[in-house]
Scaffold this motif. Sequence first.
Motif, PDB file in Angstrom:
ATOM      1  N   HIS A 107      -6.120   0.475   6.803  1.00 53.75           N
ATOM      2  CA  HIS A 107      -6.227   1.374   7.974  1.00 53.75           C
ATOM      3  C   HIS A 107      -7.007   0.722   9.113  1.00 53.75           C
ATOM      4  O   HIS A 107      -6.417   0.217  10.043  1.00 53.75           O
ATOM      5  CB  HIS A 107      -6.839   2.739   7.616  1.00 53.75           C
ATOM      6  CG  HIS A 107      -5.962   3.587   6.763  1.00 53.75           C
ATOM      7  ND1 HIS A 107      -4.796   4.136   7.230  1.00 53.75           N
ATOM      8  CD2 HIS A 107      -6.074   3.974   5.472  1.00 53.75           C
ATOM      9  CE1 HIS A 107      -4.229   4.834   6.265  1.00 53.75           C
ATOM     10  NE2 HIS A 107      -4.978   4.738   5.179  1.00 53.75           N
ATOM     11  N   ASP A 126       2.330   2.800   3.654  1.00 50.85           N
ATOM     12  CA  ASP A 126       1.388   3.835   3.222  1.00 50.85           C
ATOM     13  C   ASP A 126       2.164   5.051   2.691  1.00 50.85           C
ATOM     14  O   ASP A 126       1.665   6.173   2.752  1.00 50.85           O
ATOM     15  CB  ASP A 126       0.454   4.253   4.365  1.00 50.85           C
ATOM     16  CG  ASP A 126      -0.703   5.134   3.917  1.00 50.85           C
ATOM     17  OD1 ASP A 126      -1.022   5.137   2.712  1.00 50.85           O
ATOM     18  OD2 ASP A 126      -1.293   5.826   4.773  1.00 50.85           O
ATOM     19  N   HIS A 171       1.450   5.341  -2.001  1.00 52.74           N
ATOM     20  CA  HIS A 171       1.037   6.389  -2.940  1.00 52.74           C
ATOM     21  C   HIS A 171       2.340   6.921  -3.558  1.00 52.74           C
ATOM     22  O   HIS A 171       2.700   8.085  -3.396  1.00 52.74           O
ATOM     23  CB  HIS A 171       0.269   7.481  -2.208  1.00 52.74           C
ATOM     24  CG  HIS A 171      -0.956   6.981  -1.463  1.00 52.74           C
ATOM     25  ND1 HIS A 171      -2.234   7.169  -1.932  1.00 52.74           N
ATOM     26  CD2 HIS A 171      -1.092   6.284  -0.299  1.00 52.74           C
ATOM     27  CE1 HIS A 171      -3.106   6.626  -1.077  1.00 52.74           C
ATOM     28  NE2 HIS A 171      -2.433   6.082  -0.073  1.00 52.74           N
ATOM     29  N   LYS A 225      -0.435   3.430  -5.902  1.00 51.53           N
ATOM     30  CA  LYS A 225      -1.763   3.928  -6.256  1.00 51.53           C
ATOM     31  C   LYS A 225      -1.664   5.238  -7.026  1.00 51.53           C
ATOM     32  O   LYS A 225      -0.805   6.061  -6.719  1.00 51.53           O
ATOM     33  CB  LYS A 225      -2.561   4.204  -4.978  1.00 51.53           C
ATOM     34  CG  LYS A 225      -2.684   2.996  -4.064  1.00 51.53           C
ATOM     35  CD  LYS A 225      -3.390   3.351  -2.759  1.00 51.53           C
ATOM     36  CE  LYS A 225      -3.194   2.262  -1.717  1.00 51.53           C
ATOM     37  NZ  LYS A 225      -3.705   0.952  -2.100  1.00 51.53           N
ATOM     38  N   HIS A 232      -9.744   2.051   1.436  1.00 49.84           N
ATOM     39  CA  HIS A 232      -9.287   2.752   2.648  1.00 49.84           C
ATOM     40  C   HIS A 232     -10.524   2.843   3.547  1.00 49.84           C
ATOM     41  O   HIS A 232     -11.435   3.623   3.257  1.00 49.84           O
ATOM     42  CB  HIS A 232      -8.817   4.157   2.308  1.00 49.84           C
ATOM     43  CG  HIS A 232      -7.479   4.241   1.648  1.00 49.84           C
ATOM     44  ND1 HIS A 232      -7.156   3.575   0.499  1.00 49.84           N
ATOM     45  CD2 HIS A 232      -6.361   4.943   2.010  1.00 49.84           C
ATOM     46  CE1 HIS A 232      -5.898   3.869   0.169  1.00 49.84           C
ATOM     47  NE2 HIS A 232      -5.395   4.688   1.073  1.00 49.84           N
ATOM     48  N   HIS A 241       0.857  -1.202   0.000  1.00 52.85           N
ATOM     49  CA  HIS A 241       0.000   0.000   0.000  1.00 52.85           C
ATOM     50  C   HIS A 241       0.889   1.247   0.000  1.00 52.85           C
ATOM     51  O   HIS A 241       1.409   1.644   1.047  1.00 52.85           O
ATOM     52  CB  HIS A 241      -0.896  -0.029   1.253  1.00 52.85           C
ATOM     53  CG  HIS A 241      -1.795   1.162   1.422  1.00 52.85           C
ATOM     54  ND1 HIS A 241      -3.062   1.054   1.957  1.00 52.85           N
ATOM     55  CD2 HIS A 241      -1.634   2.477   1.159  1.00 52.85           C
ATOM     56  CE1 HIS A 241      -3.619   2.263   2.006  1.00 52.85           C
ATOM     57  NE2 HIS A 241      -2.766   3.142   1.531  1.00 52.85           N
TER      58      HIS A 241
END
Length: 437
Positions: free
Chosen positions: A279, A331, A88, A155, A256, A86
């Motif tokens: 999360h 994350d 970004h 992502k 999420h 996961h």
Amino acid sequence: MEAQQIDLLIHNIGNLVTMRGEPAPRAGERMAEIGLVKGGAVAIADGRVFAVGAEDEVLQQIGRLPVTQRIDAQGRLVTPGLIDPHTHLVHGGSREHELALKLQGVSYLEILAQGGGILSTVRATRQASEAELYEKARKSLNVMLLHGATTVEAKSGYGLTLEDELKQLRVAKRLNDTHPVDVVSTFMGAHAVPAEYKGQSADYVELLIGTMLPEVKRQGLAEFCDVFCEHWVFTVDESRRILTAAKELGFGLKIHADEIEPLGGAQLAAELGCISAEHLLAATDEGLRAMRQAGVIAVCLPATSFNLRLQQHARARDMIRLGLPVALSTDYNPGSSPTESLQLVMTLACLNLGMTPEEVITALTINAACAIGRQDTIGSLEPGKQADLVIFDAPNLAYLPYHFGINHVDTVLKKGRVVVEQGQLVKPTESEPFPGS
Ligand code: IZC
Ligand code: ZN
């Protein structure tokens, strides 16, 4: 597995974490099963594991096959390559200015509601060229690799127009094609409602469903679809509509869910059969039970709750007690978790989530592989699997979360190739590009 020769033999491994077993998520007490071998070795042929286990057994299996190269692990720790399920990864700019706001007590969602947060990264990402985004993300991917990650999910979600989302996804694809780390792509156009759609989220959801999802699918630029189901972002109903449309197009689903407010995202993940829900700090027992029933993996992000200064962390102990498979991730993003280090995540998972080192390594290998649908090729060291592994300059597993805030990686192998040596990146040569490039 057949082989003419052994390309690489790693011997004299003090503690070898194999994670051997079913290529399936590990839950409950089974999260403590890491297939530890003392005095181990790994033999590699054609980029894959040929033999693994106790050194004498591995040598026996090699028999008279010639061995091209040997690495003496000097009694240290070896694990499968870490998997970050996961991130970004691809974005423009940074948000260090939010630190002062945070110190004044302004919350993450308040910053977003004021047009900052994700929306400030959206502005920076739209302004950045594809080459700039690539260069910035490549640097972060290098840092991830240097800290032991060999596969990373990435992502989109900072473009929020069709063209800008495609731009981010093309960067992720190009990284996958050119960088030793494998990059698994997720479309997250439902990361925020863009400023130009403020107050018209229904129209934006229409754009996502009618235009963006089908085009991303047509271009084959993402495997998964993710939605930020949260107060002031996307409601449970909007998330259901978007994810249902994605499912019909053949995307795997992620969400999420219940990060800040208990909206019922965990239940929605179960209802739709998401591969993972992320999360979950505010998820109820009922939501977690529904996830277990439906086989949804819980991805906990302890660097995020740490960095947001939340009083509460994901209830990993309750999840494990309830029989849910738990995975962990950085994350990595410019707002709530600006770190690429899975080793920091290990420490925070132990100290703030109460996970044991064994549960933590399970969460970052086989369970993380399951969370991105890669359990048949990575996540454990077993014959036939991809030879992705890390030699840590550490005597045992508990040493990693214990001695925190520094990098313990000595060597990283990706598909059998040494890509990090003595803690430094090994540059690919022109004549011999990395596999997959
Ligand atoms: O840029 O703030 N939580 N999305 C959901 C994020 C954090 C990334 C960001
Ligand atoms: Zn996220």
